[in-house]
Design a protein around this motif. Structure first.
Motif, PDB file in Angstrom:
ATOM      1  N   VAL A 277       0.840  -1.203   0.000  1.00 19.05           N
ATOM      2  CA  VAL A 277       0.000   0.000   0.000  1.00 19.05           C
ATOM      3  C   VAL A 277       0.875   1.253   0.000  1.00 19.05           C
ATOM      4  O   VAL A 277       0.715   2.146  -0.837  1.00 19.05           O
ATOM      5  CB  VAL A 277      -0.955   0.005   1.215  1.00 19.05           C
ATOM      6  N   VAL A 278       1.852   1.284   0.913  1.00 16.36           N
ATOM      7  CA  VAL A 278       2.700   2.475   1.030  1.00 16.36           C
ATOM      8  C   VAL A 278       3.449   2.752  -0.275  1.00 16.36           C
ATOM      9  O   VAL A 278       3.601   3.891  -0.693  1.00 16.36           O
ATOM     10  CB  VAL A 278       3.694   2.303   2.204  1.00 16.36           C
ATOM     11  N   ALA A 279       3.892   1.676  -0.940  1.00 15.40           N
ATOM     12  CA  ALA A 279       4.689   1.861  -2.152  1.00 15.40           C
ATOM     13  C   ALA A 279       3.850   2.246  -3.351  1.00 15.40           C
ATOM     14  O   ALA A 279       4.338   2.905  -4.262  1.00 15.40           O
ATOM     15  CB  ALA A 279       5.464   0.580  -2.458  1.00 15.40           C
ATOM     16  N   SER A 280       2.591   1.834  -3.388  1.00 17.90           N
ATOM     17  CA  SER A 280       1.781   2.058  -4.589  1.00 17.90           C
ATOM     18  C   SER A 280       0.892   3.281  -4.507  1.00 17.90           C
ATOM     19  O   SER A 280       0.416   3.765  -5.536  1.00 17.90           O
ATOM     20  CB  SER A 280       0.912   0.833  -4.875  1.00 17.90           C
ATOM     21  N   VAL A 281       0.651   3.770  -3.281  1.00 19.04           N
ATOM     22  CA  VAL A 281      -0.299   4.858  -3.135  1.00 19.04           C
ATOM     23  C   VAL A 281       0.044   6.104  -3.965  1.00 19.04           C
ATOM     24  O   VAL A 281      -0.825   6.641  -4.646  1.00 19.04           O
ATOM     25  CB  VAL A 281      -0.521   5.200  -1.639  1.00 19.04           C
ATOM     26  N   PRO A 282       1.320   6.557  -3.999  1.00 16.80           N
ATOM     27  CA  PRO A 282       1.564   7.796  -4.751  1.00 16.80           C
ATOM     28  C   PRO A 282       1.081   7.721  -6.199  1.00 16.80           C
ATOM     29  O   PRO A 282       0.381   8.616  -6.674  1.00 16.80           O
ATOM     30  CB  PRO A 282       3.090   7.938  -4.699  1.00 16.80           C
ATOM     31  N   MET A 283       1.424   6.642  -6.897  1.00 21.08           N
ATOM     32  CA  MET A 283       1.030   6.535  -8.297  1.00 21.08           C
ATOM     33  C   MET A 283      -0.480   6.336  -8.442  1.00 21.08           C
ATOM     34  O   MET A 283      -1.104   6.903  -9.329  1.00 21.08           O
ATOM     35  CB  MET A 283       1.768   5.370  -8.964  1.00 21.08           C
ATOM     36  N   LEU A 284      -1.073   5.525  -7.554  1.00 29.00           N
ATOM     37  CA  LEU A 284      -2.506   5.250  -7.685  1.00 29.00           C
ATOM     38  C   LEU A 284      -3.360   6.466  -7.334  1.00 29.00           C
ATOM     39  O   LEU A 284      -4.461   6.625  -7.847  1.00 29.00           O
ATOM     40  CB  LEU A 284      -2.906   4.066  -6.797  1.00 29.00           C
ATOM     41  N   VAL A 285      -2.832   7.342  -6.475  1.00 28.78           N
ATOM     42  CA  VAL A 285      -3.580   8.551  -6.158  1.00 28.78           C
ATOM     43  C   VAL A 285      -3.428   9.561  -7.296  1.00 28.78           C
ATOM     44  O   VAL A 285      -4.360  10.273  -7.657  1.00 28.78           O
ATOM     45  CB  VAL A 285      -3.090   9.164  -4.824  1.00 28.78           C
TER      46      VAL A 285
END
Lengths: 305, 313
Positions: A277-285
C-alpha cells in the motif's frame, strides 16, 4: 409485409439487447477483477494478521489496526530508499523531458542538412541495442558505476517519446511562427525556449508522466549498477522484502511485538500488505488526475509521424 | 579561368556562411543530441565486439584476443541454448496470444456503451494496475498465491481442494506470468484501440443503422476494419520483440524450482554474464538477441507491407 418488418425490428433489438447485456457483464467483471486484489491488499493491511492468514478476511477488514503501518513507517531503510527514488525521479524527469524535447525540436527541422541521416541513426537504436553486458561495461568505463547518474543518463532521451514529441511539434506549432521569428532575428535556441516549449504544454505533460512513472517503478538499472545500500531506490528494497525476503520482515519488528501472542509468520505477511500500500499509493492517487495526459500521448503516438 | 573558379567558390562560401549564420545553433543542439546517442547507444553496440573475443576485464578491449565465432559455437552447441530459446518463444507467444485479444474485445465492447460517464469511469478503474510496479505485482502474486497463507489457496481449501504451489511449479509459471500480465495491462492496452475507434467516421455507423444493421454487424463490418491498421502495427511491434521477454518480471518470478520453464534469454545472459563473469559468452547471447529482434522486425514489416499495405516505415 408490415408484420415481417416489425418482427425484423424486434429481432434486431433482441440481438442488440444481448450484446448490451454481455457488454455490461464483461465490463463489470473487468472492474471487479481489477479492483478486488487491490481492495484485498488494503483490507488485509488493516486487519488482524491471524484472520488474514486463516482466510477470514475476504470482503471486510477484521479487527482494524494500524500496527503494520507503524512498523513500515519506523523502518529506516524503506525511507532512505523512498527519498532516493524521489530524488532520482525528479532529476531524471527534468533532464529526460528537456533532452527529449530538444531532440524532438532539432529533428522537426526538416530542412536542416544532415538531420535525416542523424534521424536514421537514432531510429536504428530502437531496433538494435548493445544489450545488457556491453551496456554494463559502457557504464563502467564511463566511471558511473554505483552512482545515481548510471540510472539517469542512459535513458536521458527516450527515442519513442521523442518521435511522439516531434509529431506534436510539426503538427501543432505552425511553421509560420518560425519564419516570423527568424525574420525578426530570433535564433533557433531562443525560438525553442521562448516559443516551442511554452506551446508544447500537453506533450510536456505526457513526457513528464511517462518519465516519472517509468523511473518510479523500475529496478533493473539499480540491480545492475548500484551496489551501496544507501543509494538503492525503493523498488530494490521492495524486491528484497516482498519478493526475495532477503531482509527478514522481522527486522521491521521491535522487541515488544515479539512478546505479542500474534504468530510471527502472520505478522510478516501483514507487513508486506502494508508495504504494498505504502509503495503504490503515490502513483494510484496521482494517475486518475494525470491520465488524460497519458491517453493523449498514446493518441499522438498512434498518428504515424 | 582561375578567377572564375575562385568566384564560384566564393559564391558557394557566401551561401554556406549565410546558411550557417541561420542554423549554427541547430547544429550545436544536433551535436549534443547525437553525442548522447553515440555514448549511450552506439558505444555499447561497438562494445558488442567482445562477443567475438575472449574478453578479460583486466586486459581490456585493446589487449583481449579476438576468437572469431568461438562464443557463438559454444552457445549454439551448449546444453542451455535450445531450452532457453524455447522458453523465451513460448512465453512471449503465449503472452501475445492472450495479451492481444483481451484489450481489443474490451475496447470494442466499451465502445458500444452510450453512457460517456460510465465509459470513462470503467476506463479509469481498469488503468489502475498499469501504474503498479512490477515488483509490487510480483509481491502481490507471492502473497495471494502462497500455498500456506495466501487467499487463493485459502479459498481452494475452503472449497475442499488441495493447495496448489503456483509459484514453484514449472508447469504453472507461464500461466501465472501471462494471466497476471493480462490483469495488469488489459485496461491500459485498450486505450490505443479506444482512440482508434473514436476516429471512425460516425456517418458510417449512421448509414449502417438506417440500413438496419444490428450493433453486432456494425462491430464486424465497421469497427473491426477501422482498428485493423492499429492492430497490425502493434502486432508487428510485438513480433519484433518476441525474443525480448522483459527481464524484470521473469527475474522476480524465477526460483530454482521453476527454472525449467522460467529461464529466458535475458535472465540467462544476466546469470552467465554478471553473476558468473563470462562476459564474452554473455555478449554473444546479447548479440544473438538483438540480431534476431532486428531480423524478425524487418521480415514481419516486409510481409505486412506486401500483404496489408500497413507498415512501420
Amino acid at each position: 409485409m408490415q408484420k415481417n418488418h416489425a418482427s425484423h425490428a424486434v429481432k434486431l433489438a433482441a440481438s442488440d439487447r444481448a450484446l448490451r447485456a454481455f457488454t455490461l457483464i464483461f465490463a463489470g467483471l473487468m472492474v471487479l477483477v481489477t479492483v478486488y486484489p487491490l481492495y484485498f491488499v488494503v483490507i488485509a493491511s488493516f486487519s488482524d494478521p491471524n484472520s488474514v492468514v486463516l482466510g477470514k478476511v475476504i470482503f471486510c477488514p477484521d479487527d482494524i489496526n494500524f500496527k503494520s503501518y507503524m512498523r513500515v513507517f519506523n523502518h529506516q531503510q524503506i525511507w532512505v530508499s523512498y527519498k532516493n527514488t524521489l530524488v532520482y525521479t525528479v532529476v531524471y524527469t527534468a533532464l529526460n523531458v528537456f533532452a527529449t524535447m530538444t531532440a524532438a525540436f532539432v529533428f522537426s527541422r526538416k530542412k536542416l542538412v544532415g538531420s535525416r541521416v542523424c534521424m536514421l541513426l537514432v531510429l536504428f537504436t530502437m531496433y538494435f541495442s548493445g544489450g545488457m553486458i556491453p551496456g554494463y561495461f559502457n557504464i563502467k568505463s564511463l566511471g558511473l558505476l554505483n552512482s545515481m547518474w548510471a540510472l539517469i543518463l542512459p535513458g536521458m532521451i527516450s527515442t519513442y517519446n521523442m518521435i511522439i514529441a516531434r509529431t506534436y511539434i510539426s503538427t501543432s506549432i505552425p511553421e509560420a511562427l518560425n519564419e516570423a521569428a527568424t525574420i525578426d532575428g530570433c535564433q533557433p535556441i531562443t525560438y525553442f525556449l521562448r516559443i516551442v516549449l511554452p506551446l508544447s504544454g500537453p506533450i510536456i505533460g505526457v513526457l513528464t508522466l511517462y518519465a516519472a512513472v517509468g523511473m518510479w517503478n523500475s529496478y533493473f538499472s539499480a540491480l545492475l549498477y548500484i551496489q551501496s545500500s544507501e543509494k538503492l531506490p525503493l523498488q530494490m528494497i521492495l524486491r528484497e522484502i516482498l519478493v526475495q525476503s532477503e531482509i527478514s520482515p522481522n527486522d521491521l519488528l521491535s522487541a515488544s511485538d515479539v512478546s505479542e501472542i500474534v504468530s510471527k509468520a502472520a505478522l510478516k505477511e501483514q507487513l508486506k500488505y502494508a508495504l504494498v500500500v505504502v509503495a503504490s499509493v503515490p502513483m494510484l492517487v496521482l494517475y486518475p488526475f494525470l491520465q488524460k495526459f497519458f491517453v493523449k500521448g498514446v493518441m499522438i503516438g498512434s498518428v504515424k509521424g | 579561368m582561375n578567377a572564375r573558379q575562385s568566384a564560384v567558390s566564393r559564391k558557394r562560401w557566401m551561401r554556406f556562411k549565410g546558411y550557417m549564420s541561420e542554423n549554427w545553433q541547430l547544429y550545436i543542439l544536433l551535436v549534443l543530441v547525437m553525442s548522447y546517442y553515440f555514448v549511450f547507444c552506439y558505444r555499447p553496440m561497438y562494445g558488442l565486439r567482445m562477443a567475438f573475443m575472449d574478453y578479460n576485464p583486466i586486459l581490456g578491449f585493446e589487449r583481449s584476443k579476438y576468437v572469431g565465432f568461438k562464443q557463438f559455437e559454444r552457445l549454439f552447441t551448449g546444453p542451455y541454448f535450445w531450452p532457453v530459446l524455447r522458453n523465451t518463444l513460448l512465453l512471449s507467444l503465449l503472452n501475445l496470444a492472450l495479451g492481444m485479444p483481451f484489450p481489443i474485445i474490451f475496447a470494442l465492447l466499451l465502445n458500444t456503451l452510450t453512457n460517456e460517464r460510465a465509459k470513462k469511469t470503467i476506463q479509469t478503474i481498469t488503468y489502475a494496475p498499469h501504474f503498479i510496479s512490477t515488483v509490487v505485482v510480483v509481491g502481490m502474486l507471492k502473497l495471494f498465491l502462497s500455498p500456506t497463507v495466501g487467499i487463493v489457496n485459502n479459498v481452494i481449501a475452503a472449497l475442499g481442494g488441495t493447495p496448489v504451489n503456483f509459484l514453484t511449479d514449472a508447469g504453472k509459471f507461464r500461466w501465472v506470468y501471462v494471466w497476471s500480465d493480462v490483469w495488469q495491462n488489459t485496461g491500459w492496452n485498450a486505450v490505443i484501440y479506444i482512440a482508434a475507434l473514436a476516429g471512425i467516421d460516425p456517418e458510417l455507423h449512421e448509414a449502417a443503422t438506417v440500413d438496419g444493421a444490428s450493433r453486432l454487424r456494425r462491430i464486424w463490418h465497421i469497427d473491426i476494419p477501422g482498428i485493423l491498421p492499429t492492430v497490425i502495427i502493434l502486432l508487428i511491434m510485438s513480433t519484433g520483440s518476441i525474443i525480448n521477454v522483459g527481464f524484470e518480471k521473469v527475474n522476480l518470478m524465477q526460483n530454482d524450482l521453476n527454472a525449467a520453464t522460467s529461464e529466458v534469454i535475458s535472465t540467462y545472459a544476466y546469470k552467465v554474464g554478471l553473476q558468473k563473469a563470462e562476459y564474452s559468452y554473455a555478449s554473444a547471447v546479447d548479440f544473438f538477441n538483438s540480431f534476431v529482434t532486428l531480423v524478425l522486425l524487418v521480415t514481419v514489416n516486409f510481409i505486412s507491407k506486401r500483404v496489408t499495405e500497413t507498415s512501420l516505415w
